[in-house]
Design a protein around this motif. Structure first.
Motif, short mmCIF file in Angstrom:
data_model
loop_
_atom_site.label_atom_id
_atom_site.label_comp_id
_atom_site.label_asym_id
_atom_site.label_seq_id
_atom_site.Cartn_x
_atom_site.Cartn_y
_atom_site.Cartn_z
N VAL A 53 5.83 18.14 3.77
CA VAL A 53 4.67 17.82 4.60
C VAL A 53 4.12 16.44 4.23
O VAL A 53 3.73 15.64 5.10
CB VAL A 53 3.56 18.89 4.39
N ASP A 54 4.11 16.15 2.95
CA ASP A 54 3.58 14.86 2.51
C ASP A 54 4.48 13.70 2.94
O ASP A 54 4.01 12.57 3.11
CB ASP A 54 3.40 14.84 0.99
N TRP A 55 5.77 13.95 3.09
CA TRP A 55 6.65 12.86 3.55
C TRP A 55 6.45 12.61 5.02
O TRP A 55 6.60 11.50 5.51
CB TRP A 55 8.12 13.15 3.20
N TRP A 56 6.11 13.66 5.76
CA TRP A 56 5.75 13.47 7.17
C TRP A 56 4.47 12.61 7.25
O TRP A 56 4.44 11.60 7.95
CB TRP A 56 5.52 14.81 7.86
N THR A 57 3.44 13.03 6.55
CA THR A 57 2.18 12.27 6.63
C THR A 57 2.37 10.84 6.12
O THR A 57 1.75 9.91 6.61
CB THR A 57 1.03 12.95 5.84
N PHE A 58 3.28 10.69 5.17
CA PHE A 58 3.57 9.35 4.66
C PHE A 58 4.20 8.49 5.78
O PHE A 58 3.91 7.30 5.91
CB PHE A 58 4.52 9.46 3.46
N TYR A 78 0.83 -1.21 0.00
CA TYR A 78 0.00 0.00 0.00
C TYR A 78 0.87 1.26 0.00
O TYR A 78 0.58 2.23 -0.71
CB TYR A 78 -0.94 0.00 1.21
N ALA A 79 1.93 1.20 0.79
CA ALA A 79 2.81 2.38 0.87
C ALA A 79 3.47 2.65 -0.48
O ALA A 79 3.66 3.80 -0.88
CB ALA A 79 3.87 2.18 1.95
N SER A 80 3.80 1.59 -1.21
CA SER A 80 4.44 1.78 -2.51
C SER A 80 3.52 2.51 -3.48
O SER A 80 3.93 3.43 -4.18
CB SER A 80 4.80 0.43 -3.15
N GLU A 81 2.25 2.09 -3.50
CA GLU A 81 1.32 2.73 -4.43
C GLU A 81 1.08 4.19 -4.04
O GLU A 81 1.01 5.08 -4.89
CB GLU A 81 0.00 1.95 -4.47
N VAL A 82 0.94 4.39 -2.74
CA VAL A 82 0.71 5.77 -2.28
C VAL A 82 1.93 6.63 -2.58
O VAL A 82 1.80 7.79 -2.99
CB VAL A 82 0.38 5.77 -0.77
N LEU A 83 3.11 6.05 -2.42
CA LEU A 83 4.34 6.81 -2.70
C LEU A 83 4.39 7.25 -4.18
O LEU A 83 4.74 8.39 -4.48
CB LEU A 83 5.56 5.96 -2.34
N LEU A 84 4.02 6.34 -5.05
CA LEU A 84 4.01 6.71 -6.48
C LEU A 84 2.99 7.81 -6.75
O LEU A 84 3.23 8.71 -7.56
CB LEU A 84 3.70 5.48 -7.34
N LYS A 126 -4.10 9.94 4.74
CA LYS A 126 -4.45 9.10 5.89
C LYS A 126 -5.22 7.91 5.30
O LYS A 126 -5.74 8.00 4.18
CB LYS A 126 -5.29 9.86 6.91
N PRO A 127 -5.28 6.82 6.03
CA PRO A 127 -5.91 5.62 5.46
C PRO A 127 -7.34 5.85 4.98
O PRO A 127 -7.76 5.26 3.99
CB PRO A 127 -5.86 4.62 6.61
#
Ligand SMILES: Nc1ncnc2c1ncn2[C@@H]1O[C@H](COP(=O)(O)OP(=O)(O)OP(=O)(O)O)[C@@H](O)[C@H]1O
Length: 493
Positions: A359-364, A232-238, A254-255
């Motif tokens: 900011v997005d890397w924090w939330t990630f 899930y993290a991989s897809e969100v990261l892309l 957020k989830p």
């Protein structure tokens, strides 16, 4: 060609402008201010010692383009190259109007373009509304089926009178424009937009599998395995990488905002076609029986969930040093607005130190932590304590079978100083190269089997009774709404 390269090409021909986007967050900097003044100053300096105690006033009235020369992108949702003679019932929809590279093999995209080519404009009459999926601040979302083709969409219907009355017209336009510029497999597609006298309608990709928050709660121990979390993290990261390339800082990860998509895109088997995309990462919907299914993927929603409506606000287009991007700031250049839940807020947002893409890397980091541990790291007893923890408390990991690599990645992402945060210098590339993602083949991620595949939508439940109840009772539609065919009793708010 990589996704991001292709998308960059798109970006050059897009136009986006933000003006007077109304913001109605119930939480303001004054609130943060009082928390910070009363709490942090006495005890909770951040662990990296850089808490400045600075408070930025929020201007909740609106946003404007700060660097208009950087917003000169033109938006094209449909192509004028459609053949007027295309019959919607023809099998060969493909390659008609592929004005978005990743819609070139999308049957729903082709079907919509062909209906437009045939009938001129889309209208409510082209769709059967099967079910109300939910409602948000500015409209209701329906599951809609394109008549005669069977493709499913999420149709967001907004009452224009209400938008005007509540000064939400610009916000609706903003949503449309941001959605319209996206063309990525892990982000919701905007297929079209049309207006009737009374309604403004967005035709969005239907995500049928619920959200990641619900899915996590169904897991043993309410957290995912590392394998699943990595997926899930991989897809969100892309998706985040792409958004940053497009100049959008998402800020509301957020989830709950990650939706699963595994719906039959079109009910008719005859629309299933052979791959023609040369991009090795580009996979066509898989044909199963009489339906086409997209590979399951989680799609960050661009706009906040209802649960956080009062607290969160729109994603912003923000400039950063690293990207040639768009800027949209609140009316006062200094001001900012609260985006996201307290648990996901980054220290710099709380402190008023800025809101770049870091900011997005924090939330990630918070997101990955929650997927792996079933809770967020800085949650306190109440919002005030949570905010204090975010800026002041050092990161701790509960006992659990989580690898060193995962913890190391989270540690890098949750650096309180954005300048020291993983991803600050080289964006997503830096994060993708972390050992936690070593096993991930980024180019082939769309072909990876997901940990859990949501059941496809069972359309048999949408029987005639439901359809007729949806179509029968129009209290608000104007004549022109009626003239486009059967109409709805849209419910609002
Ligand atoms: N593409 C989609 N696929 C499936 N369901 C959707 C989709 N988009 C929205 N929904 C459902 O409709 C609900 C309302 O969505 P909508 O985008 O209108 O509002 P929101 O994001 O919850 O809040 P807001 O309008 O304040 O941004 C969502 O909570 C979700 O349940």
């Amino acid at each position: 060609m990589s996704l991001t390269q292709a998308s960059n090409g798109d970006a050059e021909s897009l136009r986006l402008s933000f003006q007077d986007l109304s913001i109605n967050s119930s939480t303001s900097t004054e609130y943060f201010s009082s928390v910070l003044d009363s709490g942090i100053s006495s005890s909770s300096k951040s662990s990296d010692g850089n808490f400045a105690g600075k408070v930025v006033k929020l201007d909740l009235e609106g946003v404007e383009c700060v660097e208009s020369e950087k917003t000169s992108l033109s938006l094209s949702l449909s192509s004028s190259s459609c053949s007027k003679n295309v019959d919607v019932n023809e099998v060969s929809f493909r390659s008609v109007c592929p004005s978005k590279p990743h819609k070139g093999n999308d049957l729903r995209w082709d079907a919509i373009q062909c209906v437009k080519a045939k009938d001129g404009e889309l209208g409510l009459g082209h769709f059967r509304l099967l079910k109300k999926l939910g409602f948000g601040d500015i409209g209701s979302v329906y599951l809609a089926e394109l008549r005669g083709v069977g493709c499913l969409f999420a149709m967001k219907v907004m009452d224009k009178g209400m938008l005007a009355e509540r000064k939400k017209l610009m916000r609706a336009q903003t949503e449309r424009e941001i959605l319209g510029l996206l063309d990525h497999p892990f982000l919701p597609s905007l297929y079209s937009h049309f207006e009737t006298d009374k309604f403004s309608c967005l035709l969005i990709e239907f995500c049928s599998g619920g959200d990641l928050h619900l899915l996590r709660q169904r897991q043993l121990g309410k957290h995912f395995s590392e394998l699943a979390a990595r997926f899930y993290a991989s897809e969100v990261l892309l998706a985040l990488e792409y958004l940053h390339m497009m100049g959008v800082v998402y800020r509301d990860l957020k989830p709950e905002n990650v939706l699963s998509s595994n719906q039959p895109s079109c009910a008719m088997a005859s629309y299933c076609i052979e791959p023609s995309c040369i991009d090795p990462s580009c996979k066509l919907p898989v044909c199963v029986g009489h339906s086409c299914f997209q590979p399951t993927c989680f799609k960050p929603r661009l706009f906040k969930s209802k649960a956080t409506k009062a607290k969160s606000e729109r994603p912003r287009l923000v400039n950063s040093d690293s990207y040639p991007e768009l800027i949209a700031e609140p009316t006062a250049a200094r001001s900012m607005s609260f985006v996201g839940t307290h648990e996901y807020l980054s220290p710099e947002i709380i402190r008023g130190d800025g809101h770049g893409s870091a900011v997005d890397w924090w939330t990630f980091g918070i997101f990955l932590y929650e997927l792996l541990y079933g809770r967020t790291p800085f949650k306190g007893n109440g919002n005030r304590e949570t905010l204090l923890n975010v800026v002041g408390q050092s990161l701790k990991f509960p006992d659990g079978a989580v690898s060193f690599a995962a913890k190391d990645l989270i540690r890098g992402l949750l650096a309180k100083d954005p300048h020291k945060r993983l991803g600050f210098k080289r964006g997503a590339t830096e994060i993708k190269q972390h050992p936690f993602f070593e096993s991930v083949n980024w180019a082939l991620i769309r072909g990876t089997t997901p940990p859990e595949i949501p059941k496809p939508v069972d359309l048999s439940c949408y029987n005639q009774t439901l359809k007729s109840s949806l179509y029968s009772n129009n209290k608000g539609a104007s004549d022109s709404d009626r003239s486009s065919g059967p109409y709805l009793d849209f419910e609002f708010f």
